[in-house]
Design a protein around this motif. Structure first.
Motif, PDB file in Angstrom:
ATOM      1  N   GLY A 298      16.545   0.072  -2.879  1.00 29.73           N
ATOM      2  CA  GLY A 298      17.688  -0.234  -2.014  1.00 29.73           C
ATOM      3  C   GLY A 298      17.265  -0.707  -0.635  1.00 29.73           C
ATOM      4  N   LEU A 299      16.017  -1.180  -0.519  1.00 25.80           N
ATOM      5  CA  LEU A 299      15.498  -1.586   0.786  1.00 25.80           C
ATOM      6  C   LEU A 299      15.157  -3.069   0.782  1.00 25.80           C
ATOM      7  N   PHE A 300      15.121  -3.660   1.975  1.00 24.29           N
ATOM      8  CA  PHE A 300      14.634  -5.039   2.052  1.00 24.29           C
ATOM      9  C   PHE A 300      13.942  -5.307   3.382  1.00 24.29           C
ATOM     10  N   PHE A 301      13.124  -6.372   3.337  1.00 22.89           N
ATOM     11  CA  PHE A 301      12.421  -6.846   4.527  1.00 22.89           C
ATOM     12  C   PHE A 301      13.141  -8.126   4.951  1.00 22.89           C
ATOM     13  N   PRO A 302      13.681  -8.168   6.176  1.00 15.20           N
ATOM     14  CA  PRO A 302      14.680  -9.183   6.486  1.00 15.20           C
ATOM     15  C   PRO A 302      14.163 -10.559   6.914  1.00 15.20           C
TER      16      PRO A 302
ATOM     17  N   LEU B 202       0.813  -1.217   0.000  1.00 10.95           N
ATOM     18  CA  LEU B 202       0.000   0.000   0.000  1.00 10.95           C
ATOM     19  C   LEU B 202       0.846   1.266   0.000  1.00 10.95           C
ATOM     20  N   SER B 203       1.960   1.238   0.712  1.00 12.31           N
ATOM     21  CA  SER B 203       2.841   2.414   0.695  1.00 12.31           C
ATOM     22  C   SER B 203       4.208   2.035   1.233  1.00 12.31           C
ATOM     23  N   VAL B 204       5.220   2.715   0.725  1.00 15.86           N
ATOM     24  CA  VAL B 204       6.587   2.528   1.209  1.00 15.86           C
ATOM     25  C   VAL B 204       7.080   3.894   1.679  1.00 15.86           C
ATOM     26  N   HIS B 205       7.554   3.950   2.916  1.00 20.91           N
ATOM     27  CA  HIS B 205       8.106   5.201   3.449  1.00 20.91           C
ATOM     28  C   HIS B 205       9.606   5.002   3.618  1.00 20.91           C
ATOM     29  N   ALA B 206      10.344   5.352   2.563  1.00 25.35           N
ATOM     30  CA  ALA B 206      11.783   5.067   2.560  1.00 25.35           C
ATOM     31  C   ALA B 206      12.494   5.819   3.692  1.00 25.35           C
ATOM     32  N   GLU B 207      12.090   7.058   3.961  1.00 23.42           N
ATOM     33  CA  GLU B 207      12.762   7.836   5.009  1.00 23.42           C
ATOM     34  C   GLU B 207      12.518   7.264   6.395  1.00 23.42           C
ATOM     35  N   ASP B 208      11.376   6.597   6.554  1.00 30.17           N
ATOM     36  CA  ASP B 208      11.050   6.014   7.857  1.00 30.17           C
ATOM     37  C   ASP B 208      11.437   4.547   7.932  1.00 30.17           C
ATOM     38  N   LEU B 209      11.927   4.004   6.818  1.00 27.70           N
ATOM     39  CA  LEU B 209      12.250   2.586   6.753  1.00 27.70           C
ATOM     40  C   LEU B 209      11.064   1.726   7.209  1.00 27.70           C
ATOM     41  N   ASP B 210       9.901   2.001   6.628  1.00 26.65           N
ATOM     42  CA  ASP B 210       8.768   1.123   6.874  1.00 26.65           C
ATOM     43  C   ASP B 210       7.890   1.050   5.639  1.00 26.65           C
ATOM     44  N   CYS B 211       7.010   0.080   5.607  1.00 28.82           N
ATOM     45  CA  CYS B 211       6.013   0.029   4.545  1.00 28.82           C
ATOM     46  C   CYS B 211       4.753  -0.643   5.053  1.00 28.82           C
TER      47      CYS B 211
ATOM     48  N   THR C 281      -6.425 -16.093  16.397  1.00 33.76           N
ATOM     49  CA  THR C 281      -7.376 -16.472  17.447  1.00 33.76           C
ATOM     50  C   THR C 281      -7.970 -15.274  18.180  1.00 33.76           C
ATOM     51  N   LEU C 282      -7.423 -14.081  17.924  1.00 27.70           N
ATOM     52  CA  LEU C 282      -7.956 -12.886  18.592  1.00 27.70           C
ATOM     53  C   LEU C 282      -8.586 -11.918  17.606  1.00 27.70           C
ATOM     54  N   GLY C 283      -8.416 -12.180  16.326  1.00 28.64           N
ATOM     55  CA  GLY C 283      -8.933 -11.275  15.312  1.00 28.64           C
ATOM     56  C   GLY C 283      -8.235 -11.571  14.000  1.00 28.64           C
ATOM     57  N   VAL C 284      -8.701 -10.913  12.943  1.00 31.26           N
ATOM     58  CA  VAL C 284      -8.145 -11.160  11.613  1.00 31.26           C
ATOM     59  C   VAL C 284      -7.335  -9.934  11.176  1.00 31.26           C
ATOM     60  N   ILE C 285      -6.067 -10.141  10.887  1.00 32.10           N
ATOM     61  CA  ILE C 285      -5.180  -9.049  10.493  1.00 32.10           C
ATOM     62  C   ILE C 285      -5.467  -8.665   9.041  1.00 32.10           C
ATOM     63  N   THR C 286      -5.680  -7.382   8.793  1.00 32.54           N
ATOM     64  CA  THR C 286      -5.995  -6.955   7.423  1.00 32.54           C
ATOM     65  C   THR C 286      -4.966  -5.971   6.859  1.00 32.54           C
ATOM     66  N   GLU C 287      -4.021  -5.547   7.663  1.00 26.70           N
ATOM     67  CA  GLU C 287      -2.994  -4.616   7.169  1.00 26.70           C
ATOM     68  C   GLU C 287      -1.816  -4.677   8.134  1.00 26.70           C
ATOM     69  N   ILE C 288      -0.608  -4.621   7.585  1.00 31.76           N
ATOM     70  CA  ILE C 288       0.580  -4.747   8.415  1.00 31.76           C
ATOM     71  C   ILE C 288       1.577  -3.662   8.032  1.00 31.76           C
ATOM     72  N   THR C 289       2.082  -2.939   9.021  1.00 37.09           N
ATOM     73  CA  THR C 289       3.175  -1.994   8.787  1.00 37.09           C
ATOM     74  C   THR C 289       4.442  -2.654   9.290  1.00 37.09           C
ATOM     75  N   VAL C 290       5.383  -2.895   8.385  1.00 42.59           N
ATOM     76  CA  VAL C 290       6.622  -3.571   8.795  1.00 42.59           C
ATOM     77  C   VAL C 290       7.813  -2.636   8.652  1.00 42.59           C
ATOM     78  N   LYS C 291       8.829  -2.906   9.445  1.00 45.24           N
ATOM     79  CA  LYS C 291      10.095  -2.178   9.344  1.00 45.24           C
ATOM     80  C   LYS C 291      10.888  -2.686   8.145  1.00 45.24           C
ATOM     81  N   LEU C 292      11.643  -1.806   7.533  1.00 47.91           N
ATOM     82  CA  LEU C 292      12.530  -2.193   6.434  1.00 47.91           C
ATOM     83  C   LEU C 292      13.972  -1.858   6.808  1.00 47.91           C
TER      84      LEU C 292
END
Lengths: 469, 469
Positions: free
Chosen positions: A138-142, A110-119, A212-223
């Motif tokens: 130049g980014l990766f998810f490890p 949905l979006s990549v925030h290169a300056e924040d190293l997240d997406c 088991t606690l809910g359904v995840i529909t969006e994830i913000t991960v560190k890059l």
């Protein structure tokens, strides 16, 4: 394990039919009830029997998921989230029936925030797809659990894999989640700020909660920035103990090793046969270092000294990508090398994790156990974390062998728990490890159950997984 | 803020008396009810008024804490954990009365596992005490919030501080907890294994829960090897934006900076005056690098290039410990330099955190706000995390000024939230930030409340903090 062992009874059939009718009206041909699709969504990768859902829904948005959860809630029908189906512990089975929510169509970055190293990604994005998408920046998810799992599934099971020793697990790399709760509400668990002390850590409560606690529909991960230089190497050791001690010293010395993987003798032998290699048939470490050119050279040199001090070596390493892949070939082919040892057998995957100081002891006791019981079970370990696996090759048609394998798996878990470890380092609980949680957590299991009941009072969110209601 | 604003009513006085009598029978002279001791345990470091507990208990073991919690539970009397009293948001106040649990006598390091890089401590151990204890073994505990806080308090508030940019916050450095729950049971939240996928992440649920879900009685924290070499340096920049951009580029480049602190012009001026320095009165970054000799030299050189590219510099740095302390003197004295700007005034601490990409904008808008409202409020930031503070100097006897400061603080929070940030990066919610949680979390606040009610149905665990019951 008979199906009967796998918790729960099917819900009311009339209610299930009503829910399916309501879902069909909403989802049209994105609600599928064919036998083939249902069976494909019941777990089948492992020894755990297939328990298909009653229907599979293919949402395209969080609102679709919300609708599905609400409809299922009205009819008290279970909801089982589904990513790519690489689960090893029956997470995606439907022991009580219900509706599988397949995130196939929610697979956009949905979006990549290169300056924040997240997406921000939808749950159906796979880790390889994400890394492909990020490469130009130049980014990766490890996080690399081996399989090309979905980010949603990896979040739900708190996945990790080979480079967790440096980059952490999913718990360390998820910044925020959007979740549809059992009550149909959508929540956002955190902001994109790198840190916060503003209340309970809902993000990490949902990471590893396996739907088991809910359904995840969006994830913000560190890059992370793609390292300037990657060095890869392999190093033989006279014993598992020497290899583990080299690992301990490496980490104690502050060498920021990116991957440090153990293959035991049996695994190296299997790899030599499968990949036509001539590695010394002794425990080996496979290493990777990330950094600047000077940095990885220094890290590699230091590791070489540590290995030599402990009777290991020679340590061969390179920064050339092609040669690196060659050096690591045995590790890359490890799974297939094992499967080839006994064609037709099923691989029974295990997964324990202990404090590093106990790792050598735990691995060698497990090797002894394997030998005593004549099992075919090479060992591979993410040793920087104290985590290791063996895949026991089982003839599923031989009940005595299946029973012996289950008994071995149980002894392995008890051994790990006795050494202050855990029954699963990264595969998750699902159905397969529920029976160990009382021994591992004691009274804390009641706390988990209290949370489950507070957030999912009707036990509709992936029931029969983690905590028995 | 009047006391009335700080949530809750006092509990039944007869019950309180009965609880104190029962506690006195159990604790003897380790149960204190003198006015002086009670007031000392009501928060007083900040602008939030003192709300003393009815009594203070000094437990010596988890079982003592369990007894205290059970006695208080029987009489429905609140329990408020107390570490060293350095809280900034009223966490240790007793707005509804109750018993403060002071961990003064539970201050032992229980075990150090050097091979596993972890140790087990009682909650009353302070971070300086722990590092003193560990030094001979070449190990250290990295979280440094400035104050010599207790590990228990730091865990409860999810503390971080100057080197979180490299080592993470308490959520990343706590492996396991022992907790006395509201129902009097003692649970252990996790094993000492470095990672686990075995169920809900109770460890991180309790980290940052500020005593509202239970009382922490033991903490297993991660340790690190003392770096071989530490380089420290300072670098002036033409603007806050340039300093923030240098921070972003440094982190994007994978330079593992250990500390990267911003002082704005006003703070540098205050430090020049207080510490008799002649720093250029412009935004400055204070940096620290940890690594090998070659490693820190490379990191420093690279940072210098980044700074120069953005119009900053000269970057002065050194590995000499004494010179490093001198270079960093302004940062070390920052708090006292501010306090000296207006003798007699109270420092009103703020704490927000935003994504790095929004930091420069958030800081400069805040500076404009400070100027427009004639406040004395220099800014210091842990800029690697996007976290910054200002201490507004307030004459607490001037209601107009107090009101203006509160209004400023509120605008600062709203500004951070509008920029996808959080109302507190590290100080915690306590009483002071409760009013912002609805805006920050929306519906997720109901989820927090559901968890609170499930684990503490009588609202006895530090009531009136984080979530209103």
């Amino acid at each position: 394990m008979a199906v009967a062992e796998l918790a729960g009874e099917r819900r009311n059939e009339t209610a299930v039919k009503a829910a399916i009718a309501a879902l069909a009206a909403k989802f049209g041909n994105r609600l599928v009830t064919s036998q083939a699709v249902r069976e494909q969504h019941g777990n089948s990768l492992t020894w755990i029997p297939n328990q298909p859902p009653d229907a599979v829904a293919f949402p395209q948005s969080a609102e679709d998921v919300q609708d599905a959860v609400r409809i299922c809630g009205q009819h008290k029908v279970p909801v089982i989230p589904y990513g790519t189906g690489t689960s090893l512990e029956g997470h995606i089975n439907a022991p009580q029936g219900g509706v599988s929510i397949d995130f196939r169509d929610m697979n956009r970055v949905l979006s990549v925030h290169a300056e924040d190293l997240d997406c921000v990604v939808q749950p159906g994005v796979t880790r390889k797809q994400l890394n492909e998408y990020l490469r130009d920046q130049g980014l990766f998810f490890p996080i690399d659990p081996g399989a090309d799992a979905s980010i949603g599934g990896m979040t739900a099971t708190r996945a990790s894999g080979t480079n967790a020793v440096r980059y952490g697990t999913m718990k360390d790399n998820v910044l925020a989640l959007k979740v549809v709760l059992a009550n149909g509400e959508i929540i956002t668990t955190s902001s994109r700020a790198k840190k916060s002390s503003a209340g309970y850590d809902l993000t990490r409560l949902f990471v590893g909660s396996e739907g088991t606690l809910g359904v995840i529909t969006e994830i913000t991960v560190k890059l992370h920035g793609i390292p300037e230089q990657i060095a890869g190497g392999i190093c033989p050791f006279p014993s598992v103990e020497a290899a583990c001690n080299a690992t301990i010293t490496t980490i104690q010395s502050g060498i920021p090793v990116a991957r440090i993987e153990l293959l035991d003798e049996a695994q190296v032998k299997a790899c030599n046969a499968f990949s036509k290699l001539d590695l010394p048939e002794t425990p080996m470490l496979f290493l990777e270092f990330h950094g600047t050119e000077a940095g990885v050279a220094e890290q590699s040199a230091r590791f070489g000294e540590i290995a030599a001090d402990l009777g290991g070596g020679p340590f061969k390493w390179t920064v050339n990508a092609e040669e690196r892949t060659k050096l690591w070939q045995a590790r890359h082919d490890a799974y297939w090398a094992v499967v080839r040892l006994r064609p037709g057998a099923k691989a029974f995957a295990t997964d324990v994790c202990v404090p590093l100081s106990r790792l050598a002891e735990c691995v060698t006791e497990t090797q002894r156990d394997i030998a005593e019981h004549n099992l075919i079970a090479p060992i591979v370990g993410h040793v920087g974390d104290g985590n290791f696996h063996t895949s026991v090759l089982v003839d599923m048609d031989d009940p005595a062998e299946v029973a012996a394998t289950k008994a071995f798996s149980e002894r392995l878990v008890r051994r790990a728990l006795a050494m202050e470890g855990t029954c699963t380092g990264e595969h998750g609980v699902g159905q397969g490890k529920m029976k160990y949680l009382a021994a591992e957590h004691g009274e804390a299991l009641s706390t988990m159950r209290a949370i489950k009941r507070a957030l999912d009072p009707e036990d509709l969110m992936n029931p029969g997984k983690i905590v028995a209601f």
